[in-house]
Design a protein around this motif. Structure first.
Motif, mmCIF file in Angstrom:
data_model
loop_
_atom_site.group_PDB
_atom_site.id
_atom_site.type_symbol
_atom_site.label_atom_id
_atom_site.label_comp_id
_atom_site.label_asym_id
_atom_site.label_seq_id
_atom_site.Cartn_x
_atom_site.Cartn_y
_atom_site.Cartn_z
ATOM 1 N N THR A 121 -3.391 -7.785 34.260
ATOM 2 C CA THR A 121 -3.406 -9.239 34.064
ATOM 3 C C THR A 121 -4.678 -9.574 33.292
ATOM 4 O O THR A 121 -5.629 -10.124 33.843
ATOM 5 N N TYR A 123 -5.458 -11.769 31.282
ATOM 6 C CA TYR A 123 -5.845 -13.166 31.117
ATOM 7 C C TYR A 123 -7.013 -13.518 32.027
ATOM 8 O O TYR A 123 -7.885 -14.306 31.658
ATOM 9 N N SER A 151 -3.458 -10.847 26.109
ATOM 10 C CA SER A 151 -3.916 -12.114 25.540
ATOM 11 C C SER A 151 -3.675 -12.173 24.035
ATOM 12 O O SER A 151 -3.461 -13.248 23.478
ATOM 13 N N HIS A 154 -0.128 -13.537 23.528
ATOM 14 C CA HIS A 154 0.253 -14.765 24.211
ATOM 15 C C HIS A 154 -0.695 -15.894 23.807
ATOM 16 O O HIS A 154 -1.876 -15.656 23.565
ATOM 17 N N THR A 158 -2.334 -19.595 28.471
ATOM 18 C CA THR A 158 -2.338 -18.730 29.650
ATOM 19 C C THR A 158 -3.760 -18.494 30.149
ATOM 20 O O THR A 158 -4.035 -18.587 31.349
ATOM 21 N N MET A 256 2.195 -12.695 35.053
ATOM 22 C CA MET A 256 2.435 -14.051 34.572
ATOM 23 C C MET A 256 3.861 -14.233 34.069
ATOM 24 O O MET A 256 4.314 -15.365 33.883
ATOM 25 N N PHE A 260 6.223 -17.557 33.534
ATOM 26 C CA PHE A 260 7.011 -17.855 32.340
ATOM 27 C C PHE A 260 8.481 -18.070 32.709
ATOM 28 O O PHE A 260 9.160 -18.923 32.124
ATOM 29 N N LEU A 299 2.300 -20.832 26.823
ATOM 30 C CA LEU A 299 1.957 -19.734 27.731
ATOM 31 C C LEU A 299 2.502 -18.397 27.246
ATOM 32 O O LEU A 299 1.853 -17.367 27.381
ATOM 33 N N SER A 300 3.712 -18.426 26.707
ATOM 34 C CA SER A 300 4.328 -17.170 26.254
ATOM 35 C C SER A 300 5.353 -17.441 25.165
ATOM 36 O O SER A 300 6.174 -18.364 25.300
#
Length: 483
Positions: A121, A123, A151, A154, A158, A256, A260, A299-300
């Motif tokens: 993760t 982010y 990152s 995306h 996020t 995440m 999403f 976010l995505s």
């Protein structure tokens, strides 16, 4: 009928042979696919085998208990039954990864540790570097390669979510106190030593974990109501039990992608809620759906797949629940919904651009550069390999029962198309879901870990498999089940 049955068995036999052949290739030559050791079966197990026995039987008991509770709920009034069922599915969606986490290497701390690992993760790792939105946006535009793996592919929204959670944790003594209650001092010290995160930052990680767990519960609920529009209540609840039991659901937490999925599935439900209603209800549902898509796109980029999923599911919904509607009227409604969706999405993107201080298009261009950069860096250069391998990975790693149920359902539905006079009802949900999965795969945008990247597809798969299991039971002469 006999010919159709033979064709179905030929289909299953061919699929089984191809699956075994591909399985052997994956086992012996994992590097051929994605140049990563994670496909070598010798390193797939990261857990505690002794604990897995107890966890398996414990979760199975919870599964049966919930089914028993659901049977009791059948005596409740309609709305109360639906609400209580949705609440139970929500709790199961959260409990599933929590109940299975003791199997993992670090036990109850496994899920929290995954938040801090930059490759899992990333982010969170990136969020600790920035003090404000302007600094974050500037890094995307001028130094995107310095961001962590995820990152780069995306949008900045996020990381902004994680920055907000860290800020809440730093300013909330109650949140830090709750974190201390759940995590002992020795573990907190080790986390600080290994990941260089202090108490406030660890608390931010806990809030991020809670966000993703809540998202998994919400996604499970949305999946339940989505399947319920096409199949009976029995199938919808069974699909929820299957969903929360899938390794791709429970063992991928926290990611995440679960958040999403809330935007994608939520947008689908909002659009379908007005599918058979008056024009104002349809416009409102489509507008809300479009805003959700536009917000989720910050976010995505995967949220854009909802623009394909929604018209396909709306077509299936109208043909399933409004079969008297002619094709001309059906297409008008689908096209109208798509236009309102696009308008709502553009509005949300524009508002997001004002908040971030940089246009979404600029961020999207950076994400494409990051996508190619990551794939070149990892050696995953051949899109045709992903297209061949991803369906196998998606279904196989969801579990063998799911794979077999899906193959059986495919065989049955294929047999129906070869014998149109058999009187069997055409399953619009199955065929439209299959079309969407094929479209998603041949787009070449999903590479490596497709069960995680296609997390929002799991409710569709679970619904199809639940229907398949109930068809098997009906063929065993249990007629009271509603398909």
């Amino acid at each position: 009928m006999e010919k159709s049955r033979k064709e179905a068995w030929l289909f299953l036999g061919t699929a089984a042979v191809l699956s075994i052949a591909l399985d052997v290739l994956v086992y012996w030559k994992p590097g051929f696919w994605n140049h990563t050791s994670e496909y070598q079966w010798s390193v797939l197990w990261h857990g505690r085998k002794a604990m897995s026995v107890w966890v398996f039987f414990g979760f199975s008991g919870l599964w049966l208990l919930c089914y028993g509770i659901w049977e009791k709920l059948m005596s409740q009034p309609g709305r109360a039954r639906v609400f209580l069922t949705g609440l139970m599915v929500f709790l199961l969606g959260i409990l599933s990864p929590l109940a299975l986490s003791p199997v993992d290497r670090f036990g109850g701390n496994e899920l929290l540790i995954r938040v801090f690992v930059s490759d899992h993760t990333g982010y969170f790792t990136d969020s600790l570097r920035f003090n404000n939105r302007r600094e974050l946006a500037q890094t995307y535009l001028t130094n995107w390669s310095a961001l962590t793996t995820h990152s780069r592919t995306h949008p900045a929204g996020t990381i902004l979510v994680f920055m907000g959670l860290n800020r809440v944790a730093a300013n909330s003594g109650a949140a830090q106190g709750m974190y201390k209650f759940f995590v002992n001092a020795d573990t907190r010290l080790r986390l600080e030593e290994h990941f260089q995160v202090d108490l406030a930052e660890q608390t931010g990680g806990m809030l991020a974990l809670m966000l993703m767990l809540i998202a998994s519960g919400l996604s499970a609920v949305m999946g339940y109501f989505l399947v319920r529009r096409f199949y009976g209540g029995d199938t919808a609840f069974l699909s929820s039990l299957i969903l929360v039991s899938l390794p791709a659901f429970s063992q991928r937490t926290p990611v995440m992608d679960q958040v999403f999925a809330v935007f994608i599935l939520g947008a689908a439900l909002a659009a379908l809620s007005g599918a058979g209603k008056g024009i104002l209800r349809r416009i409102a549902g489509a507008a809300i759906s479009g805003v959700l898509i536009g917000a989720g796109a910050w976010l995505s980029p995967g949220v854009w797949s909802a623009m394909i999923l929604i018209p396909i599911l709306q077509l299936a919904d109208l043909q399933t629940n409004r079969p008297e509607m002619n094709w001309s009227e059906t297409l008008k409604r689908v096209i109208g919904t798509e236009l309102v969706l696009a308008a709502g999405a553009v509005l949300a993107l524009w508002l997001g651009s004002l908040i971030m201080g940089v246009s979404w298009i600029q961020i999207a261009e950076v994400n494409r550069l990051g996508w190619h950069f990551n794939n070149n860096l990892s050696g995953r250069l051949h899109i045709w390999k992903w297209i061949i391998f991803n369906p196998y990975e998606f279904f196989f790693w969801s579990s063998m029962p799911v794979l077999l149920a899906f193959l059986l359902k495919s065989a049955w539905e294929s047999a129906k198309t070869t014998s149109p006079g058999s009187g069997h009802k055409f399953d619009w949900f199955f065929w439209t879901s299959l079309i969407f999965l094929i479209f998603l795969n041949v787009s070449g945008q999903v590479c490596y870990e497709s069960p995680r990247l296609c997390w929002f597809c799991l409710p569709l798969i679970a619904g199809i498999c639940a229907n398949s299991f109930i068809l098997i039971l009906k063929k065993m002469h249990i007629p009271e089940l509603v398909v």
